[in-house]
Design a protein around this motif. Structure first.
Motif, short mmCIF file in Angstrom:
data_model
loop_
_atom_site.label_atom_id
_atom_site.label_comp_id
_atom_site.label_asym_id
_atom_site.label_seq_id
_atom_site.Cartn_x
_atom_site.Cartn_y
_atom_site.Cartn_z
N LEU A 28 0.81 -1.21 0.00
CA LEU A 28 0.00 0.00 0.00
C LEU A 28 0.84 1.26 0.00
O LEU A 28 0.40 2.31 -0.45
CB LEU A 28 -0.93 0.01 1.22
CG LEU A 28 -1.93 -1.12 1.31
CD1 LEU A 28 -2.66 -1.07 2.64
CD2 LEU A 28 -2.91 -1.05 0.15
N GLN A 51 -4.57 0.41 -8.34
CA GLN A 51 -4.80 0.32 -6.90
C GLN A 51 -6.15 0.96 -6.53
O GLN A 51 -6.47 2.07 -6.99
CB GLN A 51 -3.68 1.00 -6.12
CG GLN A 51 -3.82 0.89 -4.62
CD GLN A 51 -2.64 1.52 -3.91
OE1 GLN A 51 -2.06 2.48 -4.37
NE2 GLN A 51 -2.30 0.97 -2.77
N ALA A 90 -7.01 1.26 -0.06
CA ALA A 90 -5.67 1.54 0.45
C ALA A 90 -5.72 2.55 1.60
O ALA A 90 -5.06 2.36 2.62
CB ALA A 90 -4.78 2.08 -0.67
#
Length: 95
Positions: A11, A46, A51
């Motif tokens: 992350l 992502q 995240a």
């Protein structure tokens, strides 16, 4: 100091968020700058909301009053997709 977990490393590959929590005397403006660098370097595929949630779960409870915790919360709250409000289709037709 503990080594970051594999999930935290995925992350935060550059360790920007982790290091922000370690900087003594960091202020909100500096945290926003660090956050922007993190966001710009995040992989395109992502899930940003996921995240941010995971980073908040990891660091928020240990540092509830830290400026970076506030910036992460703001980032999560501000990530709602904007709706289109206007443009040529919204304008009344003149006949």
């Amino acid at each position: 100091m503990s080594k970051p977990s594999a999930e935290a490393g995925a992350l935060d590959p550059k360790g920007l968020i982790r290091e922000a929590y370690r900087i003594e005397g960091v202020d909100a403006a500096q945290c926003r700058s660090i956050f922007l660098d993190w966001a710009l370097s995040a992989p395109m595929d992502q899930d940003t909301n996921a995240a941010l949630s995971a980073l908040l779960e990891r660091y928020g409870p240990m540092h509830p009053d830290h400026p970076m915790t506030g910036v992460l919360r703001d980032g999560l709250a501000g990530s709602v997709r904007p709706r289109r409000r206007g443009g040529w289709r919204a304008r009344p037709r003149s006949e």
